[in-house]
Write a protein that holds these residues in place. Sequence first.
Motif, PDB file in Angstrom:
ATOM      1  N   GLN A  50      51.598   4.734  94.667  1.00 37.16           N
ATOM      2  CA  GLN A  50      51.750   4.960  93.195  1.00 37.16           C
ATOM      3  C   GLN A  50      52.972   5.991  93.159  1.00 37.16           C
ATOM      4  N   LEU A  51      52.872   7.142  94.064  1.00 30.70           N
ATOM      5  CA  LEU A  51      54.103   8.176  93.965  1.00 30.70           C
ATOM      6  C   LEU A  51      55.318   7.380  94.514  1.00 30.70           C
ATOM      7  N   GLU A  52      55.078   6.764  95.281  1.00 33.68           N
ATOM      8  CA  GLU A  52      56.428   6.240  95.842  1.00 33.68           C
ATOM      9  C   GLU A  52      57.091   5.031  94.768  1.00 33.68           C
ATOM     10  N   GLN A  53      56.283   4.531  93.946  1.00 34.19           N
ATOM     11  CA  GLN A  53      56.719   3.571  92.994  1.00 34.19           C
ATOM     12  C   GLN A  53      57.248   4.382  91.645  1.00 34.19           C
ATOM     13  N   LYS A  54      56.602   5.648  91.560  1.00 31.76           N
ATOM     14  CA  LYS A  54      57.024   6.472  90.325  1.00 31.76           C
ATOM     15  C   LYS A  54      58.271   7.124  90.681  1.00 31.76           C
ATOM     16  N   LEU A  55      58.712   7.335  92.035  1.00 28.82           N
ATOM     17  CA  LEU A  55      59.720   8.084  92.304  1.00 28.82           C
ATOM     18  C   LEU A  55      60.966   6.858  92.430  1.00 28.82           C
ATOM     19  N   ALA A  56      60.618   5.578  92.571  1.00 24.70           N
ATOM     20  CA  ALA A  56      61.617   4.656  92.520  1.00 24.70           C
ATOM     21  C   ALA A  56      61.964   4.291  91.157  1.00 24.70           C
ATOM     22  N   PHE A  57      61.096   4.468  90.317  1.00 25.69           N
ATOM     23  CA  PHE A  57      61.177   4.060  88.824  1.00 25.69           C
ATOM     24  C   PHE A  57      62.022   5.348  88.277  1.00 25.69           C
ATOM     25  N   GLN A  58      61.624   6.625  88.700  1.00 26.01           N
ATOM     26  CA  GLN A  58      62.394   7.869  88.168  1.00 26.01           C
ATOM     27  C   GLN A  58      63.939   7.843  88.632  1.00 26.01           C
ATOM     28  N   THR A  59      64.259   7.319  89.859  1.00 30.97           N
ATOM     29  CA  THR A  59      65.553   6.966  90.385  1.00 30.97           C
ATOM     30  C   THR A  59      66.355   6.090  89.609  1.00 30.97           C
ATOM     31  N   LYS A  60      65.921   5.005  89.451  1.00 28.08           N
ATOM     32  CA  LYS A  60      66.296   3.965  88.674  1.00 28.08           C
ATOM     33  C   LYS A  60      66.663   4.555  87.153  1.00 28.08           C
ATOM     34  N   THR A  64      70.255   4.859  85.433  1.00 24.95           N
ATOM     35  CA  THR A  64      70.499   4.253  83.969  1.00 24.95           C
ATOM     36  C   THR A  64      71.230   5.312  83.337  1.00 24.95           C
ATOM     37  N   TYR A  65      70.570   6.662  83.111  1.00 24.70           N
ATOM     38  CA  TYR A  65      71.003   7.484  82.280  1.00 24.70           C
ATOM     39  C   TYR A  65      72.379   7.980  82.618  1.00 24.70           C
ATOM     40  N   GLU A  66      72.760   8.131  83.966  1.00 24.27           N
ATOM     41  CA  GLU A  66      73.902   8.441  84.462  1.00 24.27           C
ATOM     42  C   GLU A  66      75.023   7.365  83.958  1.00 24.27           C
ATOM     43  N   SER A  67      74.694   6.021  84.171  1.00 24.95           N
ATOM     44  CA  SER A  67      75.810   5.021  83.777  1.00 24.95           C
ATOM     45  C   SER A  67      76.042   4.932  82.154  1.00 24.95           C
ATOM     46  N   ARG A  68      74.552   5.224  81.503  1.00 30.90           N
ATOM     47  CA  ARG A  68      74.887   5.528  80.098  1.00 30.90           C
ATOM     48  C   ARG A  68      75.827   6.678  79.685  1.00 30.90           C
ATOM     49  N   LEU A  69      75.622   7.621  80.311  1.00 34.61           N
ATOM     50  CA  LEU A  69      76.512   8.814  80.179  1.00 34.61           C
ATOM     51  C   LEU A  69      78.008   8.634  80.488  1.00 34.61           C
ATOM     52  N   ASN A  70      78.112   7.908  81.505  1.00 37.05           N
ATOM     53  CA  ASN A  70      79.669   7.670  81.769  1.00 37.05           C
ATOM     54  C   ASN A  70      80.186   6.736  80.796  1.00 37.05           C
ATOM     55  N   PHE A  71      79.334   5.589  80.169  1.00 36.28           N
ATOM     56  CA  PHE A  71      79.780   4.669  79.151  1.00 36.28           C
ATOM     57  C   PHE A  71      80.381   5.583  77.874  1.00 36.28           C
ATOM     58  N   GLU A  72      79.382   6.437  77.444  1.00 39.57           N
ATOM     59  CA  GLU A  72      79.456   7.453  76.406  1.00 39.57           C
ATOM     60  C   GLU A  72      80.572   8.102  76.533  1.00 39.57           C
ATOM     61  N   LYS A  73      80.907   8.840  77.783  1.00 37.42           N
ATOM     62  CA  LYS A  73      82.050   9.680  77.849  1.00 37.42           C
ATOM     63  C   LYS A  73      83.512   8.687  77.502  1.00 37.42           C
ATOM     64  N   GLU A  74      83.398   7.604  78.232  1.00 38.34           N
ATOM     65  CA  GLU A  74      84.595   6.554  78.017  1.00 38.34           C
ATOM     66  C   GLU A  74      84.744   6.178  76.750  1.00 38.34           C
TER      67      GLU A  74
END
Length: 161
Positions: A50-60, A64-74
Motif C-alpha cells: 500500500q505504501l508503494e502504491q501511495k508513493l507511485a500515486f503521489q509521484t504521478k 500531473t501538477y508539474e505539467s499543468r503548471l508548465n501549461f499554465e505558464k505558457e
Amino acid sequence: MAKETMKAKIEWLEHENAEYIQLNLRLNQEIADMQEKADLAFIKSNHQIQLEQKLAFQTKKAETYESRLNFEKEKSAARIAKIEELDAKNKRLKDEIIRLNEKADKNTHNVRNAGRKPKVSEKQIVEIQMMRDKGMMIQVIAKEVGLSYGLVQKYCKIIKN
C-alpha cells in the motif's frame, strides 16, 4: 573451603567473561536474524504494498501538477503577449482619437460661436440614441423628449451613419 588464590580468581573471571562474550555474540546474532525476518515480512506485507502504491500515486500526481503548471505558464505568457499587443493598439487608437478631435476642433464652422444655437443638447442626443437602441418608436421618443418627429428622426439617422 580453601582460600582462593588471586591467580585462580582471575582465571575464573576470565572464563566467565569469555562466556558472557559468547552469550552476547549469540544474542546479537539472534537480534540480527529477527530484524532480517521482520524486514522480509514487512516487504511481503500488505502495508508495504500500500505504501508503494501511495508513493507511485503521489509521484504521478506531482508529475500531473508539474505539467499543468508548465501549461499554465505558457498560457499566461501568451495572455501577457496579447495584453501587451492590445495595450499598444489601445494607445494607437487613443492617439488617433486625439488627432481626430484636434482636427474636428480646427474644422469648426464658426470659431466665434456666432449664429443660431442648437436646439438639442448633447445630453438629449445621447438620451434619444439610448431610447432608440432600446427599441422605442420615434413618435414615442419625440413626445417624451418634447421635440418634433423630424428632429428625432434626424438624430436617429446620425446613429446609423
